[in-house]
Design a protein around this motif. Structure first.
Motif, PDB file in Angstrom:
ATOM      1  N   THR A  84       0.846  -1.189   0.000  1.00 21.99           N
ATOM      2  CA  THR A  84       0.000   0.000   0.000  1.00 21.99           C
ATOM      3  C   THR A  84       0.884   1.242   0.000  1.00 21.99           C
ATOM      4  O   THR A  84       2.100   1.171   0.194  1.00 21.99           O
ATOM      5  N   ASP A  85       0.260   2.378  -0.217  1.00 19.39           N
ATOM      6  CA  ASP A  85       1.005   3.642  -0.194  1.00 19.39           C
ATOM      7  C   ASP A  85       1.661   3.866   1.172  1.00 19.39           C
ATOM      8  O   ASP A  85       2.784   4.354   1.256  1.00 19.39           O
ATOM      9  N   ASN A  86       0.941   3.509   2.211  1.00 17.83           N
ATOM     10  CA  ASN A  86       1.476   3.689   3.560  1.00 17.83           C
ATOM     11  C   ASN A  86       2.718   2.809   3.772  1.00 17.83           C
ATOM     12  O   ASN A  86       3.711   3.250   4.353  1.00 17.83           O
ATOM     13  N   GLU A  87       2.676   1.577   3.276  1.00 14.98           N
ATOM     14  CA  GLU A  87       3.832   0.681   3.409  1.00 14.98           C
ATOM     15  C   GLU A  87       5.020   1.202   2.615  1.00 14.98           C
ATOM     16  O   GLU A  87       6.162   1.101   3.062  1.00 14.98           O
ATOM     17  N   HIS A  88       4.756   1.750   1.432  1.00 13.70           N
ATOM     18  CA  HIS A  88       5.829   2.344   0.620  1.00 13.70           C
ATOM     19  C   HIS A  88       6.453   3.534   1.353  1.00 13.70           C
ATOM     20  O   HIS A  88       7.672   3.689   1.379  1.00 13.70           O
ATOM     21  N   ARG A  89       5.614   4.362   1.938  1.00 15.44           N
ATOM     22  CA  ARG A  89       6.110   5.531   2.668  1.00 15.44           C
ATOM     23  C   ARG A  89       6.976   5.094   3.843  1.00 15.44           C
ATOM     24  O   ARG A  89       8.061   5.632   4.058  1.00 15.44           O
ATOM     25  N   LEU A  90       6.500   4.099   4.579  1.00 13.58           N
ATOM     26  CA  LEU A  90       7.273   3.603   5.723  1.00 13.58           C
ATOM     27  C   LEU A  90       8.601   2.995   5.276  1.00 13.58           C
ATOM     28  O   LEU A  90       9.629   3.181   5.931  1.00 13.58           O
ATOM     29  N   ALA A  91       8.577   2.278   4.171  1.00 12.94           N
ATOM     30  CA  ALA A  91       9.811   1.675   3.646  1.00 12.94           C
ATOM     31  C   ALA A  91      10.804   2.765   3.249  1.00 12.94           C
ATOM     32  O   ALA A  91      12.007   2.661   3.545  1.00 12.94           O
ATOM     33  N   ARG A  92      10.316   3.826   2.600  1.00 14.98           N
ATOM     34  CA  ARG A  92      11.198   4.940   2.219  1.00 14.98           C
ATOM     35  C   ARG A  92      11.764   5.624   3.459  1.00 14.98           C
ATOM     36  O   ARG A  92      12.946   5.991   3.487  1.00 14.98           O
ATOM     37  N   ARG A 151      12.262   4.266   6.409  1.00 17.71           N
ATOM     38  CA  ARG A 151      13.266   3.366   6.997  1.00 17.71           C
ATOM     39  C   ARG A 151      14.576   3.455   6.226  1.00 17.71           C
ATOM     40  O   ARG A 151      15.659   3.459   6.821  1.00 17.71           O
ATOM     41  N   GLU A 152      14.496   3.491   4.896  1.00 17.96           N
ATOM     42  CA  GLU A 152      15.700   3.607   4.072  1.00 17.96           C
ATOM     43  C   GLU A 152      16.420   4.927   4.348  1.00 17.96           C
ATOM     44  O   GLU A 152      17.647   4.964   4.435  1.00 17.96           O
ATOM     45  N   GLU A 153      15.657   6.000   4.476  1.00 18.49           N
ATOM     46  CA  GLU A 153      16.251   7.305   4.765  1.00 18.49           C
ATOM     47  C   GLU A 153      16.930   7.302   6.129  1.00 18.49           C
ATOM     48  O   GLU A 153      18.045   7.807   6.282  1.00 18.49           O
ATOM     49  N   ILE A 154      16.281   6.716   7.118  1.00 19.69           N
ATOM     50  CA  ILE A 154      16.866   6.633   8.459  1.00 19.69           C
ATOM     51  C   ILE A 154      18.143   5.801   8.422  1.00 19.69           C
ATOM     52  O   ILE A 154      19.163   6.183   9.006  1.00 19.69           O
ATOM     53  N   ALA A 155      18.109   4.672   7.730  1.00 18.94           N
ATOM     54  CA  ALA A 155      19.287   3.816   7.623  1.00 18.94           C
ATOM     55  C   ALA A 155      20.435   4.564   6.949  1.00 18.94           C
ATOM     56  O   ALA A 155      21.593   4.454   7.367  1.00 18.94           O
ATOM     57  N   ALA A 156      20.127   5.344   5.919  1.00 20.86           N
ATOM     58  CA  ALA A 156      21.161   6.115   5.226  1.00 20.86           C
ATOM     59  C   ALA A 156      21.737   7.191   6.146  1.00 20.86           C
ATOM     60  O   ALA A 156      22.956   7.417   6.169  1.00 20.86           O
ATOM     61  N   ARG A 157      20.889   7.850   6.916  1.00 19.33           N
ATOM     62  CA  ARG A 157      21.372   8.871   7.847  1.00 19.33           C
ATOM     63  C   ARG A 157      22.239   8.272   8.944  1.00 19.33           C
ATOM     64  O   ARG A 157      23.261   8.842   9.319  1.00 19.33           O
ATOM     65  N   VAL A 158      21.836   7.116   9.453  1.00 12.32           N
ATOM     66  CA  VAL A 158      22.629   6.434  10.488  1.00 12.32           C
ATOM     67  C   VAL A 158      23.983   6.032   9.912  1.00 12.32           C
ATOM     68  O   VAL A 158      25.022   6.213  10.556  1.00 12.32           O
ATOM     69  N   ALA A 159      24.003   5.502   8.708  1.00 13.70           N
ATOM     70  CA  ALA A 159      25.253   5.109   8.066  1.00 13.70           C
ATOM     71  C   ALA A 159      26.155   6.315   7.854  1.00 13.70           C
ATOM     72  O   ALA A 159      27.369   6.250   8.083  1.00 13.70           O
ATOM     73  N   SER A 160      25.580   7.426   7.437  1.00 16.80           N
ATOM     74  CA  SER A 160      26.344   8.649   7.239  1.00 16.80           C
ATOM     75  C   SER A 160      26.925   9.149   8.560  1.00 16.80           C
ATOM     76  O   SER A 160      28.096   9.539   8.632  1.00 16.80           O
ATOM     77  N   PHE A 161      26.123   9.118   9.603  1.00 21.52           N
ATOM     78  CA  PHE A 161      26.579   9.548  10.923  1.00 21.52           C
ATOM     79  C   PHE A 161      27.716   8.657  11.410  1.00 21.52           C
ATOM     80  O   PHE A 161      28.737   9.137  11.907  1.00 21.52           O
ATOM     81  N   LYS A 162      27.553   7.359  11.236  1.00 24.77           N
ATOM     82  CA  LYS A 162      28.591   6.415  11.669  1.00 24.77           C
ATOM     83  C   LYS A 162      29.887   6.658  10.903  1.00 24.77           C
ATOM     84  O   LYS A 162      30.975   6.655  11.494  1.00 24.77           O
TER      85      LYS A 162
END
Length: 53
Positions: A2-10, A12-23
């Protein structure tokens, strides 16, 4: 998915990218601190020990 699942997946990906950048930034700071110590403070301490020996 669903659109909501796509939004949540995006989000999560953004958060993972930010965490990786911070690390990566934190690891770079750690390397820079170690290099600074080795080149500046380590050499100064080594010179002090040689003069007193």
């Amino acid at each position: 998915m669903t659109d909501n699942e796509h939004r949540l997946a995006r989000e999560r990906e953004e958060i993972a990218a930010r965490v990786a950048s911070f690390k990566a930034t934190q690891e770079r700071f750690q390397r820079e601190r170690q290099e600074y110590y080795a080149s500046t403070l380590g050499n100064a301490w080594s010179g002090f020990q040689q003069k007193t020996a």
